[in-house]
Design a protein around this motif. Structure first.
Motif, PDB file in Angstrom:
ATOM      1  N   VAL A 165      -2.337  25.162  13.994  1.00 34.36           N
ATOM      2  CA  VAL A 165      -1.212  26.086  14.095  1.00 34.36           C
ATOM      3  C   VAL A 165       0.027  25.395  13.529  1.00 34.36           C
ATOM      4  O   VAL A 165       0.402  24.307  13.982  1.00 34.36           O
ATOM      5  CB  VAL A 165      -0.944  26.522  15.547  1.00 34.36           C
ATOM      6  CG1 VAL A 165       0.261  27.454  15.611  1.00 34.36           C
ATOM      7  CG2 VAL A 165      -2.175  27.212  16.133  1.00 34.36           C
ATOM      8  N   LEU A 166       0.645  26.024  12.542  1.00 27.16           N
ATOM      9  CA  LEU A 166       1.903  25.532  11.973  1.00 27.16           C
ATOM     10  C   LEU A 166       3.001  26.509  12.341  1.00 27.16           C
ATOM     11  O   LEU A 166       2.917  27.702  12.022  1.00 27.16           O
ATOM     12  CB  LEU A 166       1.807  25.400  10.457  1.00 27.16           C
ATOM     13  CG  LEU A 166       3.122  24.986   9.765  1.00 27.16           C
ATOM     14  CD1 LEU A 166       3.471  23.540  10.118  1.00 27.16           C
ATOM     15  CD2 LEU A 166       3.026  25.155   8.252  1.00 27.16           C
ATOM     16  N   SER A 167       4.037  26.025  13.003  1.00 28.03           N
ATOM     17  CA  SER A 167       5.177  26.861  13.349  1.00 28.03           C
ATOM     18  C   SER A 167       6.448  26.208  12.827  1.00 28.03           C
ATOM     19  O   SER A 167       6.450  25.035  12.441  1.00 28.03           O
ATOM     20  CB  SER A 167       5.263  27.055  14.870  1.00 28.03           C
ATOM     21  OG  SER A 167       5.410  25.806  15.520  1.00 28.03           O
ATOM     22  N   GLY A 168       7.525  26.973  12.814  1.00 28.89           N
ATOM     23  CA  GLY A 168       8.786  26.424  12.349  1.00 28.89           C
ATOM     24  C   GLY A 168       9.836  27.494  12.196  1.00 28.89           C
ATOM     25  O   GLY A 168       9.682  28.637  12.645  1.00 28.89           O
ATOM     26  N   GLN A 169      10.921  27.109  11.550  1.00 36.53           N
ATOM     27  CA  GLN A 169      12.053  28.015  11.345  1.00 36.53           C
ATOM     28  C   GLN A 169      12.594  27.804   9.938  1.00 36.53           C
ATOM     29  O   GLN A 169      12.605  26.679   9.421  1.00 36.53           O
ATOM     30  CB  GLN A 169      13.153  27.739  12.369  1.00 36.53           C
ATOM     31  CG  GLN A 169      14.321  28.716  12.314  1.00 36.53           C
ATOM     32  CD  GLN A 169      15.409  28.368  13.312  1.00 36.53           C
ATOM     33  OE1 GLN A 169      15.807  27.210  13.442  1.00 36.53           O
ATOM     34  NE2 GLN A 169      15.902  29.368  14.041  1.00 36.53           N
ATOM     35  N   VAL A 170      13.051  28.886   9.324  1.00 39.89           N
ATOM     36  CA  VAL A 170      13.696  28.825   8.013  1.00 39.89           C
ATOM     37  C   VAL A 170      15.191  29.027   8.222  1.00 39.89           C
ATOM     38  O   VAL A 170      15.611  30.025   8.831  1.00 39.89           O
ATOM     39  CB  VAL A 170      13.130  29.881   7.051  1.00 39.89           C
ATOM     40  CG1 VAL A 170      13.808  29.765   5.683  1.00 39.89           C
ATOM     41  CG2 VAL A 170      11.616  29.719   6.905  1.00 39.89           C
ATOM     42  N   ARG A 171      15.989  28.089   7.725  1.00 38.56           N
ATOM     43  CA  ARG A 171      17.442  28.139   7.889  1.00 38.56           C
ATOM     44  C   ARG A 171      18.123  27.849   6.559  1.00 38.56           C
ATOM     45  O   ARG A 171      17.511  27.307   5.635  1.00 38.56           O
ATOM     46  CB  ARG A 171      17.909  27.101   8.912  1.00 38.56           C
ATOM     47  CG  ARG A 171      17.245  27.187  10.274  1.00 38.56           C
ATOM     48  CD  ARG A 171      17.855  26.181  11.234  1.00 38.56           C
ATOM     49  NE  ARG A 171      17.577  24.814  10.828  1.00 38.56           N
ATOM     50  CZ  ARG A 171      16.591  24.070  11.349  1.00 38.56           C
ATOM     51  NH1 ARG A 171      15.783  24.596  12.263  1.00 38.56           N
ATOM     52  NH2 ARG A 171      16.408  22.837  10.941  1.00 38.56           N
ATOM     53  N   ASP A 172      19.444  28.172   6.491  1.00 35.70           N
ATOM     54  CA  ASP A 172      20.211  27.733   5.339  1.00 35.70           C
ATOM     55  C   ASP A 172      20.768  26.345   5.629  1.00 35.70           C
ATOM     56  O   ASP A 172      20.511  25.759   6.696  1.00 35.70           O
ATOM     57  CB  ASP A 172      21.306  28.735   4.975  1.00 35.70           C
ATOM     58  CG  ASP A 172      22.389  28.870   6.038  1.00 35.70           C
ATOM     59  OD1 ASP A 172      22.478  28.005   6.946  1.00 35.70           O
ATOM     60  OD2 ASP A 172      23.159  29.851   5.972  1.00 35.70           O
ATOM     61  N   LEU A 173      21.533  25.787   4.717  1.00 36.52           N
ATOM     62  CA  LEU A 173      22.009  24.419   4.879  1.00 36.52           C
ATOM     63  C   LEU A 173      22.983  24.273   6.041  1.00 36.52           C
ATOM     64  O   LEU A 173      23.185  23.161   6.560  1.00 36.52           O
ATOM     65  CB  LEU A 173      22.670  23.935   3.582  1.00 36.52           C
ATOM     66  CG  LEU A 173      21.760  23.786   2.361  1.00 36.52           C
ATOM     67  CD1 LEU A 173      22.538  23.199   1.192  1.00 36.52           C
ATOM     68  CD2 LEU A 173      20.552  22.925   2.675  1.00 36.52           C
ATOM     69  N   ASP A 174      23.613  25.369   6.464  1.00 39.20           N
ATOM     70  CA  ASP A 174      24.539  25.343   7.594  1.00 39.20           C
ATOM     71  C   ASP A 174      23.829  25.538   8.927  1.00 39.20           C
ATOM     72  O   ASP A 174      24.472  25.552   9.980  1.00 39.20           O
ATOM     73  CB  ASP A 174      25.619  26.414   7.428  1.00 39.20           C
ATOM     74  CG  ASP A 174      26.519  26.153   6.220  1.00 39.20           C
ATOM     75  OD1 ASP A 174      26.757  24.963   5.920  1.00 39.20           O
ATOM     76  OD2 ASP A 174      26.950  27.121   5.578  1.00 39.20           O
ATOM     77  N   GLY A 175      22.504  25.731   8.901  1.00 43.51           N
ATOM     78  CA  GLY A 175      21.749  25.913  10.125  1.00 43.51           C
ATOM     79  C   GLY A 175      21.578  27.348  10.550  1.00 43.51           C
ATOM     80  O   GLY A 175      21.011  27.618  11.619  1.00 43.51           O
ATOM     81  N   THR A 176      22.059  28.310   9.743  1.00 48.03           N
ATOM     82  CA  THR A 176      21.910  29.723  10.071  1.00 48.03           C
ATOM     83  C   THR A 176      20.477  30.178   9.831  1.00 48.03           C
ATOM     84  O   THR A 176      19.943  29.987   8.728  1.00 48.03           O
ATOM     85  CB  THR A 176      22.864  30.585   9.219  1.00 48.03           C
ATOM     86  OG1 THR A 176      24.208  30.143   9.419  1.00 48.03           O
ATOM     87  CG2 THR A 176      22.735  32.052   9.594  1.00 48.03           C
ATOM     88  N   PRO A 177      19.805  30.765  10.838  1.00 44.35           N
ATOM     89  CA  PRO A 177      18.427  31.241  10.640  1.00 44.35           C
ATOM     90  C   PRO A 177      18.368  32.312   9.562  1.00 44.35           C
ATOM     91  O   PRO A 177      19.278  33.153   9.444  1.00 44.35           O
ATOM     92  CB  PRO A 177      18.054  31.821  12.014  1.00 44.35           C
ATOM     93  CG  PRO A 177      18.974  31.153  12.972  1.00 44.35           C
ATOM     94  CD  PRO A 177      20.265  30.955  12.227  1.00 44.35           C
ATOM     95  N   LEU A 178      17.292  32.295   8.775  1.00 44.38           N
ATOM     96  CA  LEU A 178      17.106  33.269   7.703  1.00 44.38           C
ATOM     97  C   LEU A 178      15.993  34.230   8.099  1.00 44.38           C
ATOM     98  O   LEU A 178      14.806  33.938   7.946  1.00 44.38           O
ATOM     99  CB  LEU A 178      16.784  32.554   6.396  1.00 44.38           C
ATOM    100  CG  LEU A 178      17.905  31.668   5.841  1.00 44.38           C
ATOM    101  CD1 LEU A 178      17.444  30.907   4.600  1.00 44.38           C
ATOM    102  CD2 LEU A 178      19.154  32.497   5.530  1.00 44.38           C
ATOM    103  N   ALA A 179      16.395  35.373   8.648  1.00 41.09           N
ATOM    104  CA  ALA A 179      15.429  36.397   9.045  1.00 41.09           C
ATOM    105  C   ALA A 179      14.819  37.046   7.808  1.00 41.09           C
ATOM    106  O   ALA A 179      15.492  37.228   6.790  1.00 41.09           O
ATOM    107  CB  ALA A 179      16.117  37.453   9.904  1.00 41.09           C
ATOM    108  N   GLY A 180      13.554  37.402   7.897  1.00 44.71           N
ATOM    109  CA  GLY A 180      12.896  38.091   6.789  1.00 44.71           C
ATOM    110  C   GLY A 180      12.603  37.214   5.598  1.00 44.71           C
ATOM    111  O   GLY A 180      12.302  37.722   4.509  1.00 44.71           O
ATOM    112  N   ALA A 181      12.675  35.896   5.766  1.00 37.89           N
ATOM    113  CA  ALA A 181      12.296  34.992   4.674  1.00 37.89           C
ATOM    114  C   ALA A 181      10.778  34.996   4.511  1.00 37.89           C
ATOM    115  O   ALA A 181      10.037  35.286   5.453  1.00 37.89           O
ATOM    116  CB  ALA A 181      12.794  33.582   4.957  1.00 37.89           C
TER     117      ALA A 181
END
Length: 281
Positions: free
Chosen positions: A134-150
């Motif tokens: 299982v691989l989990s994680g989060q996609v964010r921009d450089l400022d740490g803002t989560p990127l929904a729908g990536a």
């Protein structure tokens, strides 16, 4: 490994890689004559220098021509370039990039795969072999803002080291998918542990490797391509701590920042987490 009748041949893999490359590649370099002259001259000077330094003979020169012809005839140029050249192109590109470390795309990418929700399982055969992963994680921009729908596109070899689309016994789309992150930019993908694999050795690329006394193996890894509107797409690979061939990857594509260390979650599955940071386009 699978039985010989199931094994992909170099010719088959090479033809698939060449066909896929032609279908997706667009020549948008638009290099000036000066740029073409500078790069080609440098390449030729390198070849000339090697010939002089190592006193290359006419029989060796003719053998090299025959080998180059065979690489083209069986469609192995994408394989050869991705294994032996792409990692340097990627290193040059990385000098001007920020965010998550990239790695090579390799010859086994196939577009237009099944879209999946943020929490999902990759398409697989009913009897798919391999330890659950299982691989989990989060996609964010450089400022740490989560990127929904990536989009987190993932593909990898099976437990025998073969890729769907490049091995005749594996269904198309197997262990491939495009995962869409949730409102918090998070994802969780269930799949199986891939195996290390060797590049096809019955073709000219394999013959070169054997003649040079090198090994043809790549360490086990996951391929990922992470995309979000307004951000630079990241193409990368994630490897596994302690994995065989990790320190001697034939493609020289491993990086310390891209190594996972999955842990048993008590259910028989190994879990790892990895976050992605995307810079503005």
């Amino acid at each position: 490994m699978t039985t010989m009748q199931d094994s992909p041949t170099a010719a088959g893999s090479g033809a698939s890689a060449s066909s896929n490359f032609r279908a997706k590649e667009r020549n948008d370099a638009h290099a000036s004559p000066e740029r073409v002259s500078a790069v080609v001259t440098a390449v030729l000077q390198g070849v000339h220098a090697a010939i002089k330094e190592h006193h290359v003979t006419y029989p060796e020169f003719q053998a090299a021509k025959a080998w180059l012809m065979e690489v083209g005839e069986v469609g192995e140029w994408p394989l050869f370039m991705d294994v032996f050249v792409e990692h340097v192109v990627e290193e040059v590109a990385a000098d001007a990039q920020h965010g998550t470390k990239g790695s090579i795309l390799g010859p086994y990418y196939l577009p237009d795969q099944t879209r999946l929700p943020a929490e999902c399982e990759l398409p697989h055969r009913p009897d798919e072999k391999g330890a659950p992963l299982v691989l989990s994680g989060q996609v964010r921009d450089l400022d740490g803002t989560p990127l929904a729908g990536a989009d987190v596109e993932i593909w990898h070899a099976d437990a025998d080291g073969y890729y769907s689309g490049f091995a005749p016994h594996i269904p198309l789309g197997n262990l491939r998918g495009v995962v869409e992150t949730d409102a918090e930019g998070k994802f969780s993908v269930r799949t199986v542990q891939p195996a290390p694999y060797q590049i096809p050795t019955d073709g000219p690329t394999g013959k070169l490797i054997e003649a040079a006394g090198w090994h043809p193996w790549r360490p086990a890894h996951l391929h990922l391509m992470v995309r979000a509107d307004g951000h630079r797409t990241i193409t990368t690979q994630l490897y596994f701590a302690g994995g065989e061939w990790l320190d001697s990857d034939v493609a020289e594509a491993t990086k310390p920042e891209l190594i996972l260390d999955p842990a048993d979650d008590g259910t028989g599955a190994r879990r790892a987490s990895y976050d992605f940071e995307l810079e503005p386009a």
